[in-house]
Design an enzyme around this catalytic site. Sequence first.
Site, PDB file in Angstrom:
ATOM      1  CB  CYS A 208      -0.981  -0.020   1.173  1.00 14.45           C
ATOM      2  SG  CYS A 208      -0.241   0.096   2.812  1.00 14.45           S
TER       3      CYS A 208
ATOM      4  CG  HIS B  41      -4.574   0.149   3.849  1.00 16.88           C
ATOM      5  ND1 HIS B  41      -3.923  -0.866   3.185  1.00 16.88           N
ATOM      6  CD2 HIS B  41      -5.444   0.686   2.942  1.00 16.88           C
ATOM      7  CE1 HIS B  41      -4.373  -0.954   1.950  1.00 16.88           C
ATOM      8  NE2 HIS B  41      -5.288  -0.030   1.774  1.00 16.88           N
TER       9      HIS B  41
ATOM     10  CG  HIS C 116      -6.651   0.453  -1.696  1.00 15.45           C
ATOM     11  ND1 HIS C 116      -6.884  -0.158  -0.484  1.00 15.45           N
ATOM     12  CD2 HIS C 116      -7.594  -0.055  -2.542  1.00 15.45           C
ATOM     13  CE1 HIS C 116      -7.915  -0.984  -0.580  1.00 15.45           C
ATOM     14  NE2 HIS C 116      -8.367  -0.937  -1.808  1.00 15.45           N
TER      15      HIS C 116
END
Length: 366
Positions: free
Chosen positions: A281, A329, A341
């Site tokens: 990520c 994240h 993402h």
Amino acid sequence: MAAHRKSAHRKPKQRPFTGPAARTAATLALAGAATATSAGGAGAAPAEPSPTAAQVRAKVDRLYHEAEVATEKYNGAKEKAAAATRTVDALADEAARRTDRLNAARHTLGSMATAQYRTGTLDPALQLALSSDPDSYLERASQLDRAGDRQAGLLGSIRRQRSGIARVKARADRQTEALAARQAELREHRGAIRAKLADARTLLATLTAEERAAYERSADAAHGGGLARADRAGSGQAERATPRSSVAAPNSRAGRAIAFAHGAIGKPYVWGATGPNAFDCSGLTQAAWQAAGVSLPRTTYTQINAGQRVSRSQLAPGDLVFFYSGISHVGLYIGGGQMIHAPRPGAPVRIAPIDQMPFAGATRVA
């Protein structure tokens, strides 16, 4: 007569078993007790029921999240290890340069001594400096007064250079220890990631094919719905199947970052990867902004401090959006409540709504 009645009602005295009879009785008694215990234990401790498919899915999701937390810690440790390696290499180069200068100074001193020896005027200070134990001489600084101005300056320079080399080597030793600690940290986080992903795969293997398919469908829905089908077809098809955001980027750099992220759609998630063929990520957001000429730090918990914090209501395309309380994240906001993402292992880069995970904050890079 009374005595006869009394003796008639008296119970006969039982003799204890002895010999083989005693062993047979004991064996029967123990067998009976074991049977009773086994029966009672089976009733008291029933077999634990297998987890339901929903419970397995929940645990797999938790393991994937924990693996991502460990991935960001791994990324941070890797960055520190790389910095420590650069420092150790730089100190080694500095020590080599200082040693070269010291050897040059010693060579000059030796040339002066040779010239003086030929003329028979070898200075006593040089005799000490060129002895088998020059350190003893260098510690006796008062002897420098017996040399000429040039010789004294040269000897003083040698002493300072030797001290400088010792300091550089001490710093290098400390940095080498720090590097070893970072490398141990890397191994720890790498092991944690692999263990959690292996546990997730083991749990998924307990599901039936239908249950696994249902899990993947639910995960796809949570991470971008029908886009997953296009993602699996490859990045080129995924990009064509995915409409670009109708919200204009606020500036050209944000536009370039978003264009890069769109081009990465469909590429696999790989922990620790920063492209060009796979991403995690924070690796995706770092690479996207690097394509726009902006350098971001490596991890989610450092990227959140890499720009100006903005509220959810102020989001603009190009902003970094962060999730979970541990800032584990990150995605690239593209407008309309959507982001691009890299979700997790097995789920390639894709577009997804930002409300699918606990929102933790946002940062505007440029």
